[in-house]
Design an enzyme around this catalytic site. Structure first.
Site, PDB file in Angstrom:
ATOM      1  N   ASP A  84       9.188  -5.877  14.403  1.00  0.00           N
ATOM      2  CA  ASP A  84       7.914  -5.847  15.127  1.00  0.00           C
ATOM      3  C   ASP A  84       7.921  -4.568  15.938  1.00  0.00           C
ATOM      4  OD1 ASP A  84       5.705  -6.121  16.731  1.00  0.00           O
ATOM      5  OD2 ASP A  84       6.131  -8.174  17.357  1.00  0.00           O
ATOM      6  N   GLY A 133       0.782  -1.221   0.000  1.00  0.00           N
ATOM      7  CA  GLY A 133       0.000   0.000   0.000  1.00  0.00           C
ATOM      8  C   GLY A 133       0.819   1.279   0.000  1.00  0.00           C
ATOM      9  N   TYR A 171      -8.709   4.227  18.487  1.00  0.00           N
ATOM     10  CA  TYR A 171      -7.788   4.460  17.369  1.00  0.00           C
ATOM     11  C   TYR A 171      -7.278   5.900  17.395  1.00  0.00           C
ATOM     12  CZ  TYR A 171      -6.311   5.054  12.460  1.00  0.00           C
ATOM     13  OH  TYR A 171      -5.609   5.348  11.310  1.00  0.00           O
ATOM     14  N   LYS A 206      -3.432   7.636  17.282  1.00  0.00           N
ATOM     15  CA  LYS A 206      -2.983   8.427  16.126  1.00  0.00           C
ATOM     16  C   LYS A 206      -2.781   9.892  16.498  1.00  0.00           C
ATOM     17  CE  LYS A 206      -2.285   6.873  12.668  1.00  0.00           C
ATOM     18  NZ  LYS A 206      -1.127   6.124  12.128  1.00  0.00           N
TER      19      LYS A 206
END
Length: 328
Positions: free
Chosen positions: A78, A15, A172, A176
């Site tokens: 990770d 992406g 979320y 962010k």
């Protein structure tokens, strides 16, 4: 011959992250392609794979860049584990002897109400999003400060801060927006340290939804939604423009890709039809007037500063206090 600048792109397996890595390589950067997903790229068939599918990995992206004549190395990471992030940065410097740019694109997504967001989902998002970014920056800063003329750059994929963003996806948004707070705070650190003329951190977010792994499932169910998507090249074009900007002009800014490209710093871009995912929509071939994709972000965003912006009172420094206590 001048040594290539080195960019570490975290979250580059598919992406938007893949496009950023490929376009940085096309523009002369040596790129470290980092994410969790790996594969044997030599056996991938057909090649290259769908860039928004699980078949696209850091290894296939590395192969794409190398076969196009660029310089790239895939390194798994990770981002939830600082013990994994540190070796990633160390390996980057070991291979290329420097680090000039860090792009943090890793992200975990779960859009739901607080009630419908399980604790494990909440913890995953906080670990991948703000904690992963913080660890990547902590590990990278010493090397960025030693980059060519001390001109290291950090690009963070996180949004402007405004209240509507919290709606329906609070867990979320907490992560962010926390990443955007880190952008603002580290930018102030650079200013205090007197390096903001060379060092810069900038956040970027799409003004219009972009085709990606996250939107792939939506398109499979609703192909008509493609008219409201843009190609990921708009994002990489905006990032490249940011990296060309003088650090002082870009440090601490929370930008939208389209809006930044429209500015003088972004190149005064006016033609955005080329970024539309659906060619007929972009070209107007149907005979209809071209309608731009639906904008998902506000056109005017709040100013986060206050009248007392420069009045901090007595400044505290816990790190310095800790050192003083250690002497006693």
């Amino acid at each position: 011959m001048e040594t290539k600048k080195v960019a570490l792109v975290v979250g580059a397996s598919r992406g938007i992250g893949r496009q950023i890595a490929i376009d940085l390589a096309r523009n002369g950067y040596a790129v470290v392609v980092a994410a969790k997903t790996t594969s044997d790229a030599s056996t991938t068939n057909p090649f290259p794979p769908d860039p928004n599918s699980p078949e696209s990995t850091i290894n296939t992206v590395e192969r794409e860049i190398r076969e196009a004549g660029g310089t790239a190395t895939a390194v798994p990471v990770d981002t939830r584990d600082f013990e994994s992030v540190q070796p990633l940065v160390g390996r980057t410097v070991e291979i290329y002897k420097r680090l000039d740019v860090v792009v943090y694109n890793s992200g975990a997504i779960w859009w739901a109400s607080v009630e419908d967001t399980p604790m494990k989902r909440f913890q995953l998002m906080q670990r991948v999003n703000p904690e992963g970014l913080y660890g990547t920056i902590q590990a990278s800063l010493p090397h960025l400060k030693r980059s060519l003329r001390g001109s290291g750059r950090i690009i963070v994929v996180s949004p402007p801060i405004y209240s509507r963003f919290f709606r329906g996806k609070t867990a979320y948004a907490m992560g962010k927006v926390g990443m955007s707070v880190l952008t603002k705070g580290l930018a102030m650190d650079f200013e205090r340290q007197g390096v903001a003329d060379k060092m810069a951190i900038t956040s970027i977010w799409p003004a219009v939804a972009i085709e990606s792994g996250a939107t792939r499932a939506m398109l499979l169910k609703n192909p008509d939604e493609a008219k409201d998507l843009r190609r990921s090249t708009i994002f990489s074009d905006a990032i490249l423009a940011m990296l060309r900007c003088p650090a002082a002009k870009i440090n601490g800014r929370l930008e939208l890709d389209e809006d930044f490209l429209r500015t003088p710093e972004g190149g005064n871009v006016v033609d955005f039809q080329k970024y539309a995912l659906v060619p007929s929509s972009a070209s107007g071939a149907s005979g209809d007037k071209w309608e731009p994709p639906r904008r998902i972000m506000p056109k005017v965003l709040p100013d986060l500063s206050v009248a007392e912006q420069d009045d901090e009172g007595k400044r505290m420094n816990s790190a310095a206090a800790g050192k003083e206590r250690a002497k006693i």
